[in-house]
Design a protein around this motif. Structure first.
Motif, PDB file in Angstrom:
ATOM      1  N   VAL A  88       0.869  -1.174   0.000  1.00  7.34           N
ATOM      2  CA  VAL A  88       0.000   0.000   0.000  1.00  7.34           C
ATOM      3  C   VAL A  88       0.907   1.226   0.000  1.00  7.34           C
ATOM      4  O   VAL A  88       1.805   1.342   0.837  1.00  7.34           O
ATOM      5  N   TYR A  89       0.669   2.115  -0.926  1.00  3.07           N
ATOM      6  CA  TYR A  89       1.472   3.326  -1.049  1.00  3.07           C
ATOM      7  C   TYR A  89       0.643   4.511  -0.569  1.00  3.07           C
ATOM      8  O   TYR A  89      -0.455   4.758  -1.060  1.00  3.07           O
ATOM      9  N   PHE A  90       1.204   5.213   0.402  1.00  4.32           N
ATOM     10  CA  PHE A  90       0.508   6.362   0.974  1.00  4.32           C
ATOM     11  C   PHE A  90       1.181   7.649   0.543  1.00  4.32           C
ATOM     12  O   PHE A  90       2.396   7.819   0.693  1.00  4.32           O
ATOM     13  N   CYS A  91       0.384   8.547   0.055  1.00  7.34           N
ATOM     14  CA  CYS A  91       0.815   9.918  -0.161  1.00  7.34           C
ATOM     15  C   CYS A  91       0.485  10.710   1.101  1.00  7.34           C
ATOM     16  O   CYS A  91      -0.495  10.391   1.817  1.00  7.34           O
ATOM     17  N   PHE A 104      -2.139  12.055   5.903  1.00 16.22           N
ATOM     18  CA  PHE A 104      -2.023  10.977   4.933  1.00 16.22           C
ATOM     19  C   PHE A 104      -3.273  10.858   4.058  1.00 16.22           C
ATOM     20  O   PHE A 104      -4.387  11.150   4.495  1.00 16.22           O
ATOM     21  N   GLY A 105      -3.037  10.394   2.833  1.00 16.39           N
ATOM     22  CA  GLY A 105      -4.135   9.997   1.969  1.00 16.39           C
ATOM     23  C   GLY A 105      -4.645   8.628   2.374  1.00 16.39           C
ATOM     24  O   GLY A 105      -4.174   8.041   3.345  1.00 16.39           O
TER      25      GLY A 105
ATOM     26  N   GLN B  44      -6.934   4.243   6.254  1.00 12.72           N
ATOM     27  CA  GLN B  44      -6.591   5.660   6.406  1.00 12.72           C
ATOM     28  C   GLN B  44      -5.736   5.857   7.650  1.00 12.72           C
ATOM     29  O   GLN B  44      -6.038   5.344   8.714  1.00 12.72           O
ATOM     30  N   MET B  45      -4.642   6.595   7.516  1.00 11.75           N
ATOM     31  CA  MET B  45      -3.778   6.912   8.653  1.00 11.75           C
ATOM     32  C   MET B  45      -4.292   8.202   9.281  1.00 11.75           C
ATOM     33  O   MET B  45      -4.292   9.257   8.648  1.00 11.75           O
ATOM     34  N   ILE B  46      -4.696   8.115  10.536  1.00  7.12           N
ATOM     35  CA  ILE B  46      -5.314   9.252  11.209  1.00  7.12           C
ATOM     36  C   ILE B  46      -4.465   9.656  12.412  1.00  7.12           C
ATOM     37  O   ILE B  46      -4.142   8.820  13.258  1.00  7.12           O
TER      38      ILE B  46
END
Lengths: 113, 115
Positions: A88-91, A104-105, B44-46
């Motif tokens: 999983v690639y997070f922007c 984060f997206g 989702q990173m919160i």
């Protein structure tokens, strides 16, 4: 309304293909990042840009090439995809650095078959 | 090099009770920042909470608070009155290195909340 948006959210592709993930933020931030989360959920930074300038380039294969056309966009292009690129690639983005909160997206789930 | 360790792969708590997630880190820097992020099944990173190392006062955000022990290099997260929506993976993260915005993450702790 989404602050940091990435497309596509899901991507299944074959080994050897080239693919891109796009990212846009509407927070007015000047710093953007790409993070990778592997199958064990471990998160690690890949790249960061500040005002379109590359400031962090971790040990990432040169098949990965980020591009920041402006402060609000940071795209990730991957050449010659390999099975190990599945992740999983997070922007993400922030206002400067210096310990400021990084937003984060939703992530882009890449599966290479 | 800085490292972040979360020694609890999984934790569980009864709804309405309190749980503490552990985090330790290793650094030679004196000025840095620490974070807790929550990752629910949606991925989702919160951001949960942020702590500045030069502040002795522990950060709090509603039901979430930290116990920051700088000398011990410990940064635990306490969740009070746990709710079903708190179930997620929690990551501790460190930002130092000249404040580049490079977050170094721990391995994560999966929190289960039992009704």
């Amino acid at each position: 309304d989404t602050a940091v948006s990435q497309t596509p959210k899901y991507l299944v592709t074959q080994m050897g293909n080239d693919k891109s993930i796009k990212c846009e933020q509407n927070l007015g931030h000047d710093t953007m990042y790409w993070y990778k989360q592997d199958s064990k959920k471990f998160l690690k930074i890949m790249f960061s840009y500040n005002n379109k300038e590359l400031i962090i380039n971790e040990t990432v294969p040169n098949r990965f090439s980020p591009k920041s056309p402006d402060k609000a966009h940071l795209n990730l292009h991957i050449n010659s995809l390999e099975l190990g690129d599945s992740a999983v690639y997070f922007c993400a983005s922030s206002h400067g650095t210096g310990g400021n909160t990084i937003y984060f997206g939703e992530g882009s789930w890449l599966t290479v078959v | 090099a800085q490292t972040v360790t979360q020694s609890q792969p999984e934790m569980s708590v009864q709804e309405a009770e309190t749980v503490t997630l552990s985090c330790t880190y290793d650094t030679s820097e004196s000025d840095y920042y620490l974070f807790w992020y929550k990752q629910p099944p949606s991925r989702q990173m919160i951001l949960v909470i942020r702590q500045e190392a030069y502040k002795q006062q522990n950060a709090t955000e509603n039901r979430f608070s930290v116990n920051f022990q700088k000398a011990a290099k410990s940064f635990s997260l306490k969740i009070s009155d746990s709710q079903l929506g708190d179930a997620a993976m929690y990551f501790c993260a460190y930002d130092g290195s000249g404040n580049t915005g490079k977050l170094i993450f721990g391995q994560g702790t999966t929190l289960q909340v039992k009704p």
